[in-house]
Design an enzyme around this catalytic site. Structure first.
Site, PDB file in Angstrom:
ATOM      1  N   SER A 177       0.806  -1.207   0.000  1.00  0.00           N
ATOM      2  CA  SER A 177       0.000   0.000   0.000  1.00  0.00           C
ATOM      3  C   SER A 177       0.848   1.269   0.000  1.00  0.00           C
ATOM      4  O   SER A 177       1.616   1.511  -0.921  1.00  0.00           O
ATOM      5  CB  SER A 177      -0.965  -0.023   1.192  1.00  0.00           C
ATOM      6  OG  SER A 177      -1.871   1.054   1.128  1.00  0.00           O
ATOM      7  N   HIS A 178       0.741   2.060   1.058  1.00  0.00           N
ATOM      8  CA  HIS A 178       1.395   3.365   1.135  1.00  0.00           C
ATOM      9  C   HIS A 178       2.840   3.280   1.616  1.00  0.00           C
ATOM     10  O   HIS A 178       3.536   4.293   1.632  1.00  0.00           O
ATOM     11  CB  HIS A 178       0.619   4.257   2.094  1.00  0.00           C
ATOM     12  CG  HIS A 178       0.519   3.669   3.479  1.00  0.00           C
ATOM     13  ND1 HIS A 178      -0.377   2.665   3.783  1.00  0.00           N
ATOM     14  CD2 HIS A 178       1.203   3.913   4.616  1.00  0.00           C
ATOM     15  CE1 HIS A 178      -0.243   2.338   5.057  1.00  0.00           C
ATOM     16  NE2 HIS A 178       0.708   3.068   5.588  1.00  0.00           N
ATOM     17  N   ASP A 205      -2.626   6.287  -3.648  1.00  0.00           N
ATOM     18  CA  ASP A 205      -1.568   5.532  -2.988  1.00  0.00           C
ATOM     19  C   ASP A 205      -0.985   4.488  -3.934  1.00  0.00           C
ATOM     20  O   ASP A 205      -1.384   4.378  -5.096  1.00  0.00           O
ATOM     21  CB  ASP A 205      -2.059   4.904  -1.684  1.00  0.00           C
ATOM     22  CG  ASP A 205      -3.032   3.757  -1.903  1.00  0.00           C
ATOM     23  OD1 ASP A 205      -3.638   3.681  -2.986  1.00  0.00           O
ATOM     24  OD2 ASP A 205      -3.197   2.930  -0.981  1.00  0.00           O
ATOM     25  N   ASP A 236      -1.146   1.202  -4.352  1.00  0.00           N
ATOM     26  CA  ASP A 236      -1.937   0.149  -4.994  1.00  0.00           C
ATOM     27  C   ASP A 236      -3.299   0.624  -5.465  1.00  0.00           C
ATOM     28  O   ASP A 236      -4.108  -0.177  -5.933  1.00  0.00           O
ATOM     29  CB  ASP A 236      -2.079  -1.053  -4.066  1.00  0.00           C
ATOM     30  CG  ASP A 236      -2.904  -0.747  -2.819  1.00  0.00           C
ATOM     31  OD1 ASP A 236      -2.778   0.371  -2.294  1.00  0.00           O
ATOM     32  OD2 ASP A 236      -3.645  -1.627  -2.350  1.00  0.00           O
ATOM     33  N   ASP A 254      -6.032   1.924  -3.943  1.00  0.00           N
ATOM     34  CA  ASP A 254      -7.306   1.781  -3.230  1.00  0.00           C
ATOM     35  C   ASP A 254      -7.647   2.996  -2.372  1.00  0.00           C
ATOM     36  O   ASP A 254      -8.734   3.057  -1.797  1.00  0.00           O
ATOM     37  CB  ASP A 254      -7.341   0.499  -2.391  1.00  0.00           C
ATOM     38  CG  ASP A 254      -6.296   0.459  -1.285  1.00  0.00           C
ATOM     39  OD1 ASP A 254      -5.435   1.359  -1.230  1.00  0.00           O
ATOM     40  OD2 ASP A 254      -6.321  -0.498  -0.489  1.00  0.00           O
ATOM     41  N   ARG A 255      -6.749   3.965  -2.300  1.00  0.00           N
ATOM     42  CA  ARG A 255      -7.028   5.158  -1.492  1.00  0.00           C
ATOM     43  C   ARG A 255      -6.691   6.408  -2.299  1.00  0.00           C
ATOM     44  O   ARG A 255      -5.820   6.394  -3.169  1.00  0.00           O
ATOM     45  CB  ARG A 255      -6.219   5.145  -0.193  1.00  0.00           C
ATOM     46  CG  ARG A 255      -6.546   3.943   0.687  1.00  0.00           C
ATOM     47  CD  ARG A 255      -5.862   4.029   2.033  1.00  0.00           C
ATOM     48  NE  ARG A 255      -4.422   4.010   1.912  1.00  0.00           N
ATOM     49  CZ  ARG A 255      -3.601   4.889   2.502  1.00  0.00           C
ATOM     50  NH1 ARG A 255      -4.097   5.860   3.242  1.00  0.00           N
ATOM     51  NH2 ARG A 255      -2.310   4.784   2.361  1.00  0.00           N
ATOM     52  N   LYS A 276     -11.741  -1.031  -1.015  1.00  0.00           N
ATOM     53  CA  LYS A 276     -11.834   0.408  -1.182  1.00  0.00           C
ATOM     54  C   LYS A 276     -11.273   0.765  -2.554  1.00  0.00           C
ATOM     55  O   LYS A 276     -10.494   0.019  -3.135  1.00  0.00           O
ATOM     56  CB  LYS A 276     -11.116   1.148  -0.058  1.00  0.00           C
ATOM     57  CG  LYS A 276      -9.746   0.628   0.320  1.00  0.00           C
ATOM     58  CD  LYS A 276      -9.254   1.316   1.582  1.00  0.00           C
ATOM     59  CE  LYS A 276      -7.922   0.764   2.063  1.00  0.00           C
ATOM     60  NZ  LYS A 276      -8.080  -0.502   2.796  1.00  0.00           N
TER      61      LYS A 276
END
Length: 551
Positions: A121-122, A292, A294, A296-297, A393
């Site tokens: 992710s982040h 981010d 991947d 999703d945000r 998300k």
């Protein structure tokens, strides 16, 4: 050329005690995966072994990642082990890249039994960064606790893994590749697919692309700036926002996925997306967003750098939900937020008489509600928003939701937010993260704090912060009973709830790669119109807990 079937090997290994998946899978420093013998193989075998053999044989699975360092190395191992474990077909994103929302979309499209998502992710990438691996189940969402617990238990006792080391897959070519294996009646198939197109087609059935194209490239179009932060979203933003919806090519920046994300944290917040924030402050652009690693945000910004708090974002989408054609057709079954997220969404749910669910942190809880037909829209304070079109998300979905609202209301981001506050009141919200904390010390601190706030003397106490007075109405360690299956999740975070709905929350996070992360959330509700219009570009609303004086 040798056309003989490829050999399947069963090789010995030894277990590791630290492969318990967190809320977002297994995340470790890259050197852990590289330096510990069979560390990746052990975890991948544990995933495959957690699936019943009859379900696994001849099945379809999806694989994709955010493009970070070690991504392609891991995919090669995953492919070789999938073949050896009886999986019939793998669907893999072009170049091994597929956003987390797209993985969920493709799992559902192909009716796969699950998917493996390679992302942290982040967290930073590169050789010195973090790598992650997560298992999503057939609904397209993160595995539930029963599945991740089974994976962990297998990983603690694993003695061998199966692999077909001769398989080599060309990730650079859109194609279908087949391999004959010894003792297998059917060939093993690998499909390299354009995951952007599958995802874009899904979005076309959710949003009014004609209205969005008019907003972005029509006569009175707005100007936007989107920062993919050298993560997975670059190809998606370019294809959908620029090529299809008509935004100019320079509306999308940092769109080439890099293994180290350009040396930056691919984290869409005011700190790590500071360049975008500074650009937006210049007033040239009407709308901005950052994604981010991947995908999703996302973070939403208005003109002059007007910051949309993620908790406000999901509440505004809820209040304008019928700006999105998808909801005009499906209706709205329910709203949900993670417990630490501000109660801004609650205010909308209360006014519209729609059910509101407060869940522990982790998208899997939302997925369970969606599968049961109880939930349509949800969000969390860490810049994650989504709906029941998939079970993850979805950062780009949130951006298109906001653009749909702009197209419908023909107002600026700032005016929409201020109108929302005027109608529902404002939840001033801030969050403090204390990372890489000694785990034992963090647990002791939480236990001491729990004893203090659960004491009878704490109930009813009043505290003054400036002109504002807060009286304790309730304090607890949040416990969630799932309305679908009745399972109970305890010890999800300490809550101090005040009589006006304001809250202070303490919790330990399980998504870090090293040590513990202590998170402190402060959610202060204000309904007085004279006090809600503080400068919204301020990053946080500070209530320093150490300076609160007993009243």
């Amino acid at each position: 050329m040798d056309d003989s079937p490829l050999q399947v090997l069963t090789l010995p290994t030894a277990p590791y005690p630290d492969q318990r998946p967190g809320t977002s899978g297994l995340r470790k420093k890259v050197f852990v995966f590289q330096s510990k013998r069979n560390y990746l193989q052990n975890f991948v075998q544990s995933i495959y072994s957690s699936i019943d053999l009859l379900d696994r044989q001849g099945s379809t699975m999806v694989v994709g990642g955010d493009g970070r360092y070690f991504n392609q190395t891991a995919i090669e191992v995953i492919v070789q082990m999938a073949a050896a474990n009886g999986v019939g077909r793998l669907v893999i994103g072009h170049h091994g890249i597929m956003s987390t929302p797209a993985v969920s979309c493709v799992i559902r499209k192909y009716k796969a039994i699950g998917g493996i998502v390679l992302t942290a992710s982040h967290n930073p990438g590169g050789r010195e960064g973090v790598f992650g691996i997560k298992f999503n189940t057939a609904n397209g969402g993160p595995a539930q606790d029963a599945v991740t617990n089974r994976i962990f238990q297998i990983s603690r006792t694993i003695e061998e893994y199966a692999i077909c080391p001769e398989i080599r897959v060309d990730l650079a070519t859109l194609s279908k590749q087949t391999f004959d294996l010894e003792n297998k009646f059917k060939p093993f198939t690998v499909e390299i697919v354009d995951s952007v197109e599958s995802y874009a087609n899904m979005l076309r059935n959710i949003f009014d692309f004609a209205a969005l194209k008019e907003l972005l490239s029509g006569e009175n179009h707005i100007k936007i700036q989107l920062d993919a932060m050298h993560g997975v979203m670059g190809p998606y933003v370019k294809r959908i926002l620029c090529e299809e919806l008509g935004s100019p090519a320079n509306a999308a920046i940092n769109c080439v996925p890099l293994q180290d994300f350009g040396g930056q944290h691919p984290d869409p917040n005011l700190t790590y997306a500071a360049d975008l924030v500074e650009t937006m402050r210049g007033g040239q652009y009407d709308f901005g967003a950052a994604f981010d690693g991947d995908g999703d945000r996302s973070m939403i910004l208005g003109k002059h750098g007007f910051f949309v708090n993620p908790s406000d974002s999901v509440a505004v989408i809820a209040a304008n939900v019928f700006s999105i054609p998808y909801f005009q057709h499906t209706g709205v079954r329910g709203y949900a937020r993670s417990m630490p997220t501000s109660a801004a969404l609650d205010n909308v749910a209360r006014a519209t008489k729609i059910e509101l669910y407060e869940t522990p942190t982790g998208w899997k809880f939302f997925g369970n509600l969606m599968d049961a037909g109880k939930l349509s829209l949800c969000g969390e304070e860490s810049f994650g928003t989504g709906a029941d079109h998939i079970r993850e998300k979805d950062g780009l979905w949130a951006v298109l939701a906001w653009l749909s609202i702009l197209a419908t209301r023909k107002q600026s981001v700032e005016d929409i937010i201020k109108d929302h506050w005027q109608t529902f009141g404002r939840n001033f919200f801030t969050k403090y993260d204390y990372e890489e904390v000694d785990l034992d010390a963090a647990i002791q601190m939480m236990e001491d704090l729990e004893l203090r706030i659960l004491g009878k003397a704490f109930m009813g106490q009043r505290f003054a912060v400036g002109e504002k007075l807060y009286q304790v109405e309730k304090a607890d360690n949040f416990e969630y009973t799932d309305p679908v299956d009745g399972r109970i999740c305890r010890n999800q975070g300490l809550r101090i709830i005040f009589t006006d709905g304001s809250r202070i929350i303490y919790r330990l996070s399980g998504t870090g790669s090293m040590g513990a992360t202590v998170r402190v959330y402060i959610d202060s509700y204000e309904k007085d119109p004279d006090k809600i219009f503080r400068d919204p570009r301020v990053k946080t609303f500070h209530i320093k807990t150490i300076s609160i004086q007993k009243y």
